[in-house]
Design a protein around this motif. Structure first.
Motif, short mmCIF file in Angstrom:
data_model
loop_
_atom_site.label_atom_id
_atom_site.label_comp_id
_atom_site.label_asym_id
_atom_site.label_seq_id
_atom_site.Cartn_x
_atom_site.Cartn_y
_atom_site.Cartn_z
N TRP A 110 -111.66 99.34 117.71
CA TRP A 110 -111.83 98.01 117.49
C TRP A 110 -111.58 97.56 116.31
CZ3 TRP A 110 -116.66 96.06 120.10
CH2 TRP A 110 -117.09 96.81 120.61
N ASP A 111 -111.43 95.18 117.09
CA ASP A 111 -110.78 94.36 115.53
C ASP A 111 -112.10 94.35 115.04
OD1 ASP A 111 -109.83 92.74 114.68
OD2 ASP A 111 -107.90 92.62 116.38
N MET A 112 -112.04 94.30 113.91
CA MET A 112 -112.79 93.69 112.61
C MET A 112 -113.02 92.82 112.95
SD MET A 112 -111.69 96.05 108.88
CE MET A 112 -112.40 95.59 108.13
N SER A 113 -112.42 92.01 113.29
CA SER A 113 -112.03 90.44 113.26
C SER A 113 -113.35 89.53 114.02
CB SER A 113 -111.02 89.70 113.34
OG SER A 113 -110.46 89.50 115.29
N ASP A 114 -113.65 90.76 115.19
CA ASP A 114 -114.77 90.09 116.25
C ASP A 114 -115.96 91.05 116.55
OD1 ASP A 114 -113.21 91.83 117.73
OD2 ASP A 114 -112.41 89.89 118.98
N ILE A 115 -115.69 92.11 115.23
CA ILE A 115 -116.50 93.20 115.92
C ILE A 115 -118.45 92.58 116.45
CG2 ILE A 115 -117.42 94.00 113.67
CD1 ILE A 115 -116.72 96.70 113.98
N ASP A 116 -118.87 93.48 117.04
CA ASP A 116 -120.01 93.02 117.10
C ASP A 116 -120.72 94.56 117.22
OD1 ASP A 116 -122.37 91.89 117.52
OD2 ASP A 116 -121.76 91.69 120.11
N TYR A 117 -121.95 94.91 117.64
CA TYR A 117 -123.01 95.87 117.41
C TYR A 117 -122.21 97.22 118.05
CZ TYR A 117 -126.44 94.60 120.84
OH TYR A 117 -126.86 94.53 121.82
N PRO A 118 -121.79 96.57 119.08
CA PRO A 118 -121.83 98.17 119.78
C PRO A 118 -120.05 98.98 118.84
CG PRO A 118 -122.33 96.89 121.90
CD PRO A 118 -121.61 95.98 119.84
N GLY A 119 -119.39 97.84 118.18
CA GLY A 119 -118.54 99.01 117.86
C GLY A 119 -118.19 99.32 116.19
N LYS A 136 -104.32 89.44 105.15
CA LYS A 136 -103.60 89.89 104.55
C LYS A 136 -104.49 91.62 103.70
CE LYS A 136 -101.86 86.36 102.64
NZ LYS A 136 -101.59 85.36 101.12
N LEU A 137 -105.38 91.85 104.83
CA LEU A 137 -106.33 92.72 104.29
C LEU A 137 -106.33 93.85 105.55
CD1 LEU A 137 -110.02 91.48 102.97
CD2 LEU A 137 -107.91 92.27 101.93
N VAL A 138 -106.64 93.32 106.45
CA VAL A 138 -106.29 94.12 107.58
C VAL A 138 -105.67 93.58 109.31
CG1 VAL A 138 -108.52 95.74 107.36
CG2 VAL A 138 -108.82 93.92 108.50
N LEU A 139 -104.82 94.72 110.22
CA LEU A 139 -104.58 93.87 111.32
C LEU A 139 -104.65 94.84 112.17
CD1 LEU A 139 -100.68 92.70 110.19
CD2 LEU A 139 -102.99 90.87 111.03
N HIS A 140 -105.09 93.86 113.62
CA HIS A 140 -105.11 94.25 114.89
C HIS A 140 -105.32 95.91 114.74
CE1 HIS A 140 -103.08 90.88 116.07
NE2 HIS A 140 -102.21 91.31 115.05
N GLY A 141 -107.01 96.01 114.72
CA GLY A 141 -107.86 97.70 114.78
C GLY A 141 -107.66 98.48 113.60
N GLY A 142 -106.76 97.72 112.39
CA GLY A 142 -106.94 98.79 111.24
C GLY A 142 -108.49 98.27 110.51
N GLY A 143 -108.41 99.21 109.48
CA GLY A 143 -109.08 99.58 108.37
C GLY A 143 -110.22 99.77 109.21
N ASN A 144 -111.87 99.75 108.69
CA ASN A 144 -112.67 100.53 109.19
C ASN A 144 -113.21 100.29 107.83
OD1 ASN A 144 -112.37 102.22 107.58
ND2 ASN A 144 -111.13 103.58 109.08
N THR A 145 -115.31 100.05 108.73
CA THR A 145 -116.36 99.89 107.53
C THR A 145 -117.41 101.12 108.26
OG1 THR A 145 -117.03 98.51 108.89
CG2 THR A 145 -115.75 97.72 107.00
N SER A 146 -118.94 101.71 107.81
CA SER A 146 -119.48 102.35 107.83
C SER A 146 -120.59 101.47 107.27
CB SER A 146 -119.61 103.18 106.93
OG SER A 146 -119.51 103.75 106.10
N LEU A 147 -121.84 102.01 107.53
CA LEU A 147 -123.21 101.59 106.85
C LEU A 147 -124.27 102.76 107.20
CD1 LEU A 147 -126.01 99.90 105.89
CD2 LEU A 147 -126.21 99.29 108.72
N LYS A 148 -124.74 103.13 106.11
CA LYS A 148 -126.31 104.83 106.33
C LYS A 148 -127.38 104.17 105.80
CE LYS A 148 -122.55 107.29 103.80
NZ LYS A 148 -122.13 106.22 103.18
N THR A 149 -127.84 104.48 106.77
CA THR A 149 -129.58 104.01 107.16
C THR A 149 -130.00 105.27 108.13
OG1 THR A 149 -130.59 102.57 107.75
CG2 THR A 149 -128.66 102.80 109.61
#
Length: 677
Positions: free
Chosen positions: A74-83, A41-54
């Motif tokens: 990339w799909d958020m549900s199973d994303i890993d650091y390369p994504g 109910k938040l995102v589906l199939h490659g939708g949405g995105n996130t970020s981190l500033k460091t």
């Protein structure tokens, strides 16, 4: 909405990624991104995105500001650091002073500043993330948020629900312009904990991964609480036929029409109370034809679904004609849409196909369409999201989508089309194949071969454990079916059609090897053999043909007849006689249904280890021939044992031979006595 943050799970991520040199901050970014991605109910199939500033170090050991941002597609549900590739942040921030930045320059800037040139393209919303000064930034297309903002009085509703806790950003196409507009809104009140992007979605941010995640869940929960005050009955039901046709009868008709119009597809059917209320609504043509609930969907779903009439079970011929008219009208409408929009943008776009990706069927539900089952499932998921959000909007006020100009700009935006990726070139892509006796031996090898060539495969077998094992290995549909039972066959094939939308290829392979001297063998054994080795093929072919004729796009019947059909062996009559009948059956189907474009061919295989020709039978047959087992298995001109994979390849070859029918292909290493004359 439930807050699923777990300190225990978060620590597990920290420990896991520490072992591969990933920082605590990035580990928590991965964790919270997956939490968001797993909530449909938040995102589906490659939708949405996130970020981190460091902060990181470049190759010279100098500290630099970087931002990890979700890679495009990339799909958020199973994303890993390369994504979550790292981009140097300061060059991105310099663009805030530009008045204009075209897409090519924006993508080039982002790729140029990647710390690893092999990383995926950063999200199209990278600059928006960069301009928000918070360490963690989250973006979703939450259904409940869309339910509030996809209507005429969206700003008024948002102010009542969220107060001054969030900024409200008017709709702008993602990219540089949206980043500038969002930053402008943020700077007017930098105390906000999030941004609402009208007709698009929601952003939240914070100094920690948990804070940003908590704020997202909190805002979405506020929206859900507002929607609970909606009307209970949203749509007035239209009149439907007394008896609506079954999905198994309707799907092949629709799939056939789409194929005839230029694109073979796989179909994914959905129905439930909410979907039925939506598609059965008297005003479905009003609220379903206003484009997608968030622009991101349009690249997969097209702007609008196709609506066909409710199918009357007593008059499928009229339904077929009406559905054809609806499809013709849909294509004409899409073509007109493209022509006027392409003129607006200076004739700079190349037309995509004119065919729908969603079909609404009053009385039944909806279908998602695409080139393979996975893609069709994604389309159907997005279609259900449209149903949910539009229903919410209509329950409060009325659904309002972005204007047509903006829809077109997104649909034909190269950066969005790139998310889908290249289409497959597999030879049998979008073909639906059923293999009987698929739980072992030749059947399993054949299912594997068709799957490798891109087919959507369903295997039938009477052994529940065997069929499930192979289905799990291949990731295909597995059904328990007794091919000697017409009822069992019809039920299984209906399930195949409901699952994939139709049928293109049948490999009728199930069989058993009964032995005995023909004058001595009991009637029971002979009848048992005919039930499986002849009637099993007839039951399957008869049902398959009815489906293929409903599609009106031809099809392919493939039979495993064995060399016994043309070269009987001693004491093997109970097996060979029904196989000879099946050879004639194959040719009769070729004769009777060639005019329908249905091809019928067979493979004449010999001495292939399988569930049928097991070690016990090999011993018996070699003894009957008076030779050793090794010589028996290699008793051919090539002196080589024939494998199940060799037979499977012959079935593939026949499936691809578009101008071949009534043919018998020999796969036996060379046996002149069994060569067709």
């Amino acid at each position: 909405m439930k807050n699923n943050w777990s300190s225990r799970e978060a620590n597990k991520f920290i420990e896991k990624y520490n072992k591969v040199g990933v920082s605590k901050d990035l580990a928590l970014r991965i964790y919270s991104t997956q939490l968001l991605g797993k909530e449909k109910k938040l995102v589906l199939h490659g939708g949405g995105n996130t970020s981190l500033k460091t902060v990181s170090k470049n190759i010279f050991g100098k500290k630099i500001n970087v931002m990890h941002i979700k890679g495009s597609g990339w799909d958020m549900s199973d994303i890993d650091y390369p994504g979550l590739p790292a981009v140097e942040l300061d060059p991105l921030l310099e663009t805030i002073n530009l008045k204009k930045l075209d897409d090519f320059s924006m993508v080039n800037l982002q790729r140029k500043n990647l710390l690893d040139s092999n990383s995926p393209n950063p999200s199209v919303e990278t600059l928006l993330h960069a301009f928000i000064p918070h360490k963690y930034v989250d973006h979703t297309h939450a259904n409940s948020i869309l339910g509030l903002i996809d209507q005429p009085n969206d700003i008024e509703i948002c102010k009542k629900v969220f107060g001054d806790k969030v900024g409200i950003v008017p709709y702008v196409i993602p990219g540089f312009e949206l980043a500038i507009k969002a930053n402008s809104v943020f700077q007017k009140n930098n105390k906000v904990i999030g941004l609402i992007l009208l007709n698009h979605g929601i952003f939240s941010f914070g100094s920690t991964a948990k804070e940003s995640y908590d704020r997202m869940i909190h805002q979405v929960t506020l929206a859900e609480k507002r929607l609970k005050r909606k009307k209970k009955h949203v749509f007035v039901k239209a009149n439907l036929p007394k008896r609506v046709a079954r999905v198994a009868d309707v799907a092949p008709i629709l799939r056939g029409l789409i194929t005839a119009a230029g694109k073979r597809v796989i179909m994914n059917f959905r129905t439930n109370a909410k979907v039925r209320s939506f598609v059965d609504g008297r005003e479905v043509r009003r609220y379903s034809q206003k484009s997608t609930v968030t622009p991101d969907h349009v690249i997969r779903t097209k702007p609008k679904p196709l609506i066909v009439p409710a199918p009357d079970a007593s008059d499928l011929k009229s339904f077929t004609k009406a559905a054809k008219r609806a499809l013709d009208s849909y294509q004409k409408s899409y073509n007109n849409y493209f022509e006027r929009q392409n003129k607006r943008v200076g004739y700079s776009k190349t037309k995509l196909d004119l065919l729908p990706r969603i079909i609404l069927v009053p009385g039944l539900g909806l279908f998602g369409l695409d080139e393979n089952s996975k893609s069709a499932e994604i389309v159907a998921d997005l279609a259900e999201t449209n149903v949910d959000v539009i229903t919410d909007c209509e329950s409060i006020s009325s659904y309002q989508a972005i204007p047509e100009n903006d829809v077109f700009d997104i649909e034909y935006w190269s950066l969005e089309q790139a998310k889908i990726g290249k289409k497959s070139t597999n030879l049998l892509m979008s073909k639906i194949c059923v293999v009987s006796g698929g739980g072992s031996g030749i059947g399993a090898a054949t299912a594997r071969a068709f799957s490798r060539q891109g087919s959507e495969v369903a295997i039938l077998d009477c052994n529940p454990k065997a069929v499930q094992t192979v289905a799990n290995q291949l990731g295909c549909l597995g059904l328990v079916c007794d091919v000697t039972s017409k009822k069992s066959v019809n039920s299984a094939m209906d399930k195949v059609v409901a699952h994939f939308g139709g049928l293109d290829i049948v490999v009728s392979n199930a069989g058993s090897a009964q032995q005995g001297r023909i004058g001595d063998v009991s009637d029971e054994i002979l009848r048992e053999s005919f039930e499986l080795n002849f009637w099993g093929h007839q039951n399957l072919a008869r049902k398959a043909t009815s489906i293929m004729r409903a599609q009106k796009n031809g099809g392919c019947l493939l039979f495993n007849v064995s060399k016994q059909a043309v070269n009987p062996g001693p004491e093997f009559g109970p097996y060979g006689l029904p196989k000879a009948a099946t050879l004639s059956l194959m040719r009769q189907y070729a004769i009777d249904y060639g005019a329908d474009g249905i091809r019928s061919n067979a493979v004449n295989a010999d001495r292939v280890r399988s569930g049928l020709l097991n070690e016990s039978l090999i011993r018996d047959r070699s003894k009957a021939r008076g030779i050793g087992q090794r010589d028996y298995m290699r008793g051919n001109l090539l002196g080589q044992e024939v494998l199940a994979a060799d037979v499977a390849q012959a079935f593939i070859d026949l499936a691809l031979a578009e101008k071949t029918t009534a043919s018998l292909t020999t796969v036996d290493g060379g046996n002149i006595a069994a060569a067709p004359r």
